[in-house]
Design an enzyme around this catalytic site. Structure first.
Site, short mmCIF file in Angstrom:
data_model
loop_
_atom_site.label_atom_id
_atom_site.label_comp_id
_atom_site.label_asym_id
_atom_site.label_seq_id
_atom_site.Cartn_x
_atom_site.Cartn_y
_atom_site.Cartn_z
CG ASP A 40 33.85 -66.94 -42.35
OD1 ASP A 40 33.70 -67.26 -43.53
OD2 ASP A 40 34.66 -66.12 -41.75
CG ASP A 81 37.93 -65.91 -47.52
OD1 ASP A 81 38.07 -65.39 -48.42
OD2 ASP A 81 38.58 -66.03 -46.78
N1 GLY Z 1 38.55 -67.54 -44.48
C1 GLY Z 1 39.71 -67.24 -44.01
C2 GLY Z 1 40.85 -67.76 -44.42
O1 GLY Z 1 41.01 -68.57 -45.53
O2 GLY Z 1 41.87 -67.28 -44.01
#
Ligand code: GLY
Length: 403
Positions: A118, A181
């Site tokens: 992330d 994600d």
């Molecule tokens: N990227 C983690 C979520 O969308 O919960």
């Protein structure tokens, strides 16, 4: 993934997206967001709103914090502050956002809770945005260093960016695991490639997104949240869910992440396969909405009384708008996707904000962090607030993404 044309026909046949909304609706919605930012700017100058609210109130957390599972979320507030600066050019927003950039620099130097993919979310909305808006060479350098760290998560054999853990840790339980994600993390790599001329960033992003298309997006346009490819052999094994209802169902936010990540990949590469896949995922999403067009937390549920995930709706609206802008003016789907995004935003603005709750410091209510973990259910999510604001900005001006 193979495209199923009947899914496209179904979405074309719907008249539900004829919204009849004027720009005034979206202007008023954006005014409300700006109002919330102004009220909470001071409280969130040196600390950040938690990932999800508690009784509709965000708690202050540090930039690198595991409280409320906020390890990946601090940049969404920074992104909102940068958007406020872009809209108004008022120094008070820039001052706060620049303090945040300094905090992201320290976080990177200390490698503080950054052993995950992330890095893209964190450094696109803080440092890439800062560079774009102010030309700061320092912000650019931090973003490039972050991109380097992210690129080191790329696994050659499987062709993916591993979600967590060190690549050299061959016993790591998430070795060869990637999650949907990450479709929003790879734009940092494409951006680094354009800044440096170093093609390896581009190749890693392109190969990762190709694996997402190939393995995570299913033939009907829905998606797996999580997938594993053997890191030694490159053989795909299986997909599953973590935050969705069931492995073969479709977690709404994951679908929204890929709906937005695919057209962003097209923006950087010009490869039409990403547009075809984006249409496919958008059609599935649009065919699985309840009456008021704000998705439930998993697309298997289409009932009007279900638990919504407003953050997924806001991300999806951004994805639909990004997709539409890359379609030829005469493409009949262009208007359809634009109208769908506007109709979703109109529904969010009318019924899902915290406007009736003056005690809240959030913008969009009725989000869900993780229903299976009973985490942040029916609460505000800071990324939902960011994407709602971004979508409104997109509707009201010709906006160049921070992604
Ligand atoms: N990227 C983690 C979520 O969308 O919960």
């Amino acid at each position: 993934m193979a495209v199923n044309p009947t899914a496209c026909e179904a979405v074309r046949a719907t008249h539900r997206f004829n919204h009849g909304l004027s720009k005034d609706t979206f202007r008023a919605a954006l005014d409300f967001v700006m109002n919330r930012i102004d009220h909470h700017l001071e409280a969130f100058t040196d600390r950040f709103p938690s990932a999800h609210s508690v009784d509709q109130v965000y708690q202050p957390v540090d930039n690198a914090s595991l409280d409320y599972y906020s390890d990946w979320t601090s940049s969404f507030w920074t992104g909102m502050v940068w958007l406020a600066y872009e809209l108004t050019e008022e120094p008070k927003y820039r001052d706060v956002a620049e303090r945040h950039v300094a905090s992201f620099k320290t976080r990177l130097e200390k490698r503080d809770i950054l052993n995950h993919h992330d890095i893209g979310f964190l450094y696109s909305l803080s440092c890439v945005a800062g560079y774009r808006l102010t030309g700061s060479e320092e912000a650019k350098r931090i973003a490039l260093d972050a991109a380097k760290l992210l690129s080191m998560r790329f696994q050659e054999k499987s062709g993916i960016i591993q979600v967590r853990g060190y690549l050299e840790d061959r016993g790591h339980k998430e070795r060869g695991v990637f999650i949907i994600d990450c479709s929003m993390n790879v734009p940092l790599l494409y951006w680094a490639s354009t800044m440096t001329g170093d093609r390896t960033y581009y190749d890693k992003a392109y190969r990762h997104m190709s694996q997402v298309m190939e393995h995570m997006v299913r033939d009907d346009g829905s998606s797996y949240q999580v997938y594993h490819i053997d890191a030694d052999t490159g053989e795909p094994t299986r997909g599953w869910t973590s935050q969705g209802h069931a492995d073969e169902d479709c977690w709404s936010r994951g679908q929204a992440w890929v709906m937005y990540g695919l057209p962003l990949s097209y923006r950087y590469t010009g490869d039409k396969k990403f547009i075809d896949a984006a249409k496919h995922t958008c059609n599935y999403f649009l065919n699985h909405l309840p009456e008021d067009l704000v998705c439930n937390w998993d697309l298997v549920f289409t009932d009007q009384d279900g638990q919504r995930d407003t953050s997924a709706a806001a991300i999806a609206a951004c994805g639909l708008l990004e997709l539409a802008r890359h379609l030829p003016v005469l493409d009949e789907d262009r208007t359809l996707y634009e109208n769908a995004a506007l109709a979703i935003l109109g529904s969010l603005a009318a019924n899902y904000t915290t406007a009736d709750d003056p005690g809240s410091n959030g913008v969009l209510g009725h989000g869900v962090y993780s229903l299976p973990k009973n985490l942040g259910v029916d609460e505000c999510n800071i990324w939902g607030d960011y994407f709602y604001m971004e979508a409104l900005v997109r509707v009201l001006r010709d906006w160049k993404p921070y992604w």
